[in-house]
Motif scaffolding. Structure first.
Motif, PDB file in Angstrom:
ATOM      1  N   ILE A 187     -41.675  14.724 -66.216  1.00  0.00           N
ATOM      2  CA  ILE A 187     -40.709  13.997 -65.398  1.00  0.00           C
ATOM      3  C   ILE A 187     -41.122  12.527 -65.423  1.00  0.00           C
ATOM      4  CG2 ILE A 187     -39.605  13.782 -63.147  1.00  0.00           C
ATOM      5  CD1 ILE A 187     -39.144  16.458 -64.495  1.00  0.00           C
ATOM      6  N   PRO A 188     -40.538  11.733 -66.310  1.00  0.00           N
ATOM      7  CA  PRO A 188     -40.961  10.334 -66.486  1.00  0.00           C
ATOM      8  C   PRO A 188     -40.343   9.399 -65.451  1.00  0.00           C
ATOM      9  CG  PRO A 188     -39.234  10.853 -68.032  1.00  0.00           C
ATOM     10  CD  PRO A 188     -39.473  12.111 -67.247  1.00  0.00           C
ATOM     11  N   LEU A 189     -40.842   9.457 -64.222  1.00  0.00           N
ATOM     12  CA  LEU A 189     -40.310   8.646 -63.137  1.00  0.00           C
ATOM     13  C   LEU A 189     -41.362   7.657 -62.652  1.00  0.00           C
ATOM     14  CD1 LEU A 189     -38.207   7.994 -60.882  1.00  0.00           C
ATOM     15  CD2 LEU A 189     -39.344   9.786 -59.521  1.00  0.00           C
ATOM     16  N   GLN A 190     -40.990   6.381 -62.596  1.00  0.00           N
ATOM     17  CA  GLN A 190     -41.863   5.391 -61.981  1.00  0.00           C
ATOM     18  C   GLN A 190     -41.151   4.787 -60.787  1.00  0.00           C
ATOM     19  OE1 GLN A 190     -42.735   1.744 -64.083  1.00  0.00           O
ATOM     20  NE2 GLN A 190     -40.848   1.825 -65.303  1.00  0.00           N
ATOM     21  N   VAL A 191     -41.915   4.457 -59.754  1.00  0.00           N
ATOM     22  CA  VAL A 191     -41.357   3.890 -58.527  1.00  0.00           C
ATOM     23  C   VAL A 191     -41.879   2.472 -58.367  1.00  0.00           C
ATOM     24  CG1 VAL A 191     -41.156   4.114 -56.026  1.00  0.00           C
ATOM     25  CG2 VAL A 191     -41.238   6.164 -57.469  1.00  0.00           C
ATOM     26  N   LEU A 192     -40.967   1.519 -58.231  1.00  0.00           N
ATOM     27  CA  LEU A 192     -41.304   0.121 -58.053  1.00  0.00           C
ATOM     28  C   LEU A 192     -40.773  -0.366 -56.710  1.00  0.00           C
ATOM     29  CD1 LEU A 192     -40.308  -1.178 -61.619  1.00  0.00           C
ATOM     30  CD2 LEU A 192     -42.563  -0.405 -60.851  1.00  0.00           C
ATOM     31  N   LYS A 193     -41.346  -1.458 -56.208  1.00  0.00           N
ATOM     32  CA  LYS A 193     -40.938  -1.947 -54.893  1.00  0.00           C
ATOM     33  C   LYS A 193     -40.625  -3.433 -54.955  1.00  0.00           C
ATOM     34  CE  LYS A 193     -42.297  -1.800 -50.016  1.00  0.00           C
ATOM     35  NZ  LYS A 193     -43.339  -1.382 -49.046  1.00  0.00           N
ATOM     36  N   ASN A 194     -39.473  -3.784 -54.380  1.00  0.00           N
ATOM     37  CA  ASN A 194     -39.070  -5.190 -54.238  1.00  0.00           C
ATOM     38  C   ASN A 194     -39.099  -5.954 -55.556  1.00  0.00           C
ATOM     39  OD1 ASN A 194     -38.680  -4.906 -51.456  1.00  0.00           O
ATOM     40  ND2 ASN A 194     -40.835  -5.349 -51.035  1.00  0.00           N
ATOM     41  N   GLN A 195     -38.556  -5.369 -56.596  1.00  0.00           N
ATOM     42  CA  GLN A 195     -38.457  -6.048 -57.882  1.00  0.00           C
ATOM     43  C   GLN A 195     -36.988  -6.252 -58.244  1.00  0.00           C
ATOM     44  OE1 GLN A 195     -40.882  -5.016 -61.181  1.00  0.00           O
ATOM     45  NE2 GLN A 195     -42.579  -4.242 -59.925  1.00  0.00           N
ATOM     46  N   SER A 196     -36.723  -7.272 -59.012  1.00  0.00           N
ATOM     47  CA  SER A 196     -35.358  -7.571 -59.427  1.00  0.00           C
ATOM     48  C   SER A 196     -34.863  -6.501 -60.396  1.00  0.00           C
ATOM     49  CB  SER A 196     -35.322  -8.937 -60.109  1.00  0.00           C
ATOM     50  OG  SER A 196     -34.139  -9.096 -60.850  1.00  0.00           O
ATOM     51  N   PRO A 197     -33.727  -5.860 -60.084  1.00  0.00           N
ATOM     52  CA  PRO A 197     -33.185  -4.841 -60.998  1.00  0.00           C
ATOM     53  C   PRO A 197     -32.910  -5.406 -62.381  1.00  0.00           C
ATOM     54  CG  PRO A 197     -32.111  -4.700 -58.863  1.00  0.00           C
ATOM     55  CD  PRO A 197     -32.942  -5.950 -58.848  1.00  0.00           C
ATOM     56  N   GLU A 198     -32.464  -6.661 -62.439  1.00  0.00           N
ATOM     57  CA  GLU A 198     -32.157  -7.286 -63.731  1.00  0.00           C
ATOM     58  C   GLU A 198     -33.401  -7.441 -64.585  1.00  0.00           C
ATOM     59  OE1 GLU A 198     -31.129  -8.402 -60.826  1.00  0.00           O
ATOM     60  OE2 GLU A 198     -28.935  -8.175 -60.933  1.00  0.00           O
ATOM     61  N   SER A 199     -34.524  -7.846 -63.967  1.00  0.00           N
ATOM     62  CA  SER A 199     -35.763  -8.019 -64.729  1.00  0.00           C
ATOM     63  C   SER A 199     -36.314  -6.676 -65.181  1.00  0.00           C
ATOM     64  CB  SER A 199     -36.808  -8.763 -63.891  1.00  0.00           C
ATOM     65  OG  SER A 199     -37.187  -8.020 -62.748  1.00  0.00           O
ATOM     66  N   VAL A 200     -36.183  -5.664 -64.327  1.00  0.00           N
ATOM     67  CA  VAL A 200     -36.639  -4.323 -64.706  1.00  0.00           C
ATOM     68  C   VAL A 200     -35.780  -3.782 -65.841  1.00  0.00           C
ATOM     69  CG1 VAL A 200     -36.963  -1.938 -63.915  1.00  0.00           C
ATOM     70  CG2 VAL A 200     -37.530  -3.849 -62.394  1.00  0.00           C
ATOM     71  N   PHE A 201     -34.485  -4.049 -65.770  1.00  0.00           N
ATOM     72  CA  PHE A 201     -33.556  -3.638 -66.832  1.00  0.00           C
ATOM     73  C   PHE A 201     -34.006  -4.220 -68.166  1.00  0.00           C
ATOM     74  CE2 PHE A 201     -29.822  -3.799 -69.456  1.00  0.00           C
ATOM     75  CZ  PHE A 201     -29.001  -2.750 -69.060  1.00  0.00           C
TER      76      PHE A 201
END
Length: 417
Positions: free
Chosen positions: A25-39
């Motif tokens: 299950i390749p799930l990572q959890v991030l906090k308070n990051q820009s969705p555009e930069s993560v994209f």
């Protein structure tokens, strides 16, 4: 085989799908990051296809204060290997993820969820062989098809001339995400329909208008040029059986050459109607299928004799993960489009415990020869778009100018009578 359990391995010089050795299950959890930069980061991070899985998910939480109605916003990003999905099937799989999330929050989890089985595209292969035989029996049409491909590949390109990119430009994909509100989207649909123009043809006609304006601003003096464009086509439209549950990558690009003059804005509706006519003809006549089929034929003499000189190449099964639509082509297009249409029937965005507020789809094109691909779809009455452009082929100035002019013209069209 369920697409979420697959990996890709090489055997006997071909790549094949296999079931993963163990479930991950390749799930990572991030906090308070820009969705555009993560994209952007996600689309530049490779997938270990030999180990699998061919997808992963990223959940982005925030410290947003809980609202009065006990709802909060967060972002989830799904990354898929193009071998198992195209635009249509990516949305299909996302719909199942939303269903699972809704069930988990509601405390009604099922024992098993079916995310869809992979279709190997044998319907398309059969159609290509049928069209190959048709080309053999219709030499004049075969000559026409060869001419279409030759003309498209040799068209004069102006984009790189007017927007040169430095030789040391980073080889990466950049993205611009956006959305039009319900009022503008609704007006656009109504206006195009009243003119007898499909939504896709109307939007792309505006794209061409924007391109012409940008080129003129940069010094183009030609009264008329031919704009080469590519448009993603869902091959399932040609399948005889229902394709609603057929996952996999089953798309190719339609190639169009559109004569566009410097006064395209003054005669926009005539231009859009002609664009609509050409696009419809290419789709209905299966021209892009024929452009693939013609590659199954070869000449056995220097003269163009079509009776006994046309021979079928030995049929060798292609690698199952490299359909014609994904094979790189020479850099011969200003832009490509991928329009999934109104996805309300594919993606149920309003559920009891979960609702979708914004959706953006894109792909990495840093290793392809496309300079820009514009993804757009309509969800809950709003037109969303993502402009993906190759930073080593297109400048930021060009991309930003394109978006600015595009939105301005779409708003103008939406107010047309």
């Amino acid at each position: 085989m369920d697409v979420l359990h697959m990996c890709i391995r090489k055997e006997n010089d071909h790549y094949w799908f296999y079931k993963m050795d163990e479930e991950k299950i390749p799930l990572q959890v991030l906090k308070n990051q820009s969705p555009e930069s993560v994209f952007g980061k996600e689309t530049h991070t490779c997938i270990d296809s030999a180990t699998g899985p061919l997808w992963r998910a990223t959940y982005i939480t925030s410290d947003e204060t809980l609202k009065e109605n006990n709802t909060f916003s967060s972002n989830i990003l799904f990354t898929f290997h193009h071998a198992i999905v195209d635009g249509y099937t990516a949305i299909n799989i996302c719909n199942n993820f939303v269903k699972v999330l809704n069930d988990v929050i509601g405390g009604n989890v099922q024992k098993l969820y079916d995310f869809g089985q992979l279709n190997d595209g044998h319907e398309t292969e059969e159609l290509i062989m049928q069209r190959t035989e048709y080309l053999k029996m219709n030499p004049e049409y075969c000559t026409k098809i060869r001419g279409i491909e030759s003309k498209f590949e040799n068209v004069n390109l102006l984009l790189t001339e007017y927007f040169p990119v430095s030789k040391d430009a980073e080889k990466k994909t950049k993205y611009i995400h956006g959305e039009l509100n319900e009022e503008i989207t609704s007006n656009l649909i109504k206006v195009f329909k009243s003119k007898g123009i499909s939504f896709h043809a109307g939007i792309c006609s505006v794209f061409n208008w924007v391109l012409m304006d940008i080129l003129i601003e940069k010094g183009l003096t030609n009264d008329e040029i031919e704009l080469p464009t590519k448009h993603a086509l869902n091959l399932r439209r040609y399948w005889k059986k229902s394709s609603s549950g057929q996952l996999g990558s089953h798309a190719l690009f339609i190639r169009l050459l559109s004569k566009t003059d410097k006064n395209v804005g003054d005669n926009f509706w005539e231009y859009a109607k002609e664009f609509n006519k050409e696009l419809k003809s290419v789709i209905e006549n299966m021209q892009e299928i024929d452009l693939i089929a013609v590659k199954n034929l070869k000449y056995t003499s220097v003269e163009r004799q079509y009776d006994d000189s046309l021979k079928l190449l030995e049929k060798v099964p292609p690698p199952p993960i490299t359909p014609p639509s994904l094979i790189p082509h020479p850099h011969k297009t200003f832009y490509g489009t991928s329009n999934i249409g109104d996805i309300s029937s594919i993606l149920k965005g309003q559920r009891d415990n979960v609702s979708i507020k914004f959706l953006s789809c894109g792909t990495s094109i840093r290793n392809t020869t496309s300079n820009m691909i514009i993804f757009f779809q309509t969800l809950q009455g709003r037109l969303g778009y993502c402009m993906a452009y190759s930073a080593y082929l297109v400048t930021d100035d060009y991309a930003n100018s394109f978006e600015e002019k595009l939105i301005k013209k779409l708003k103008f069209i939406s107010n047309s009578k």
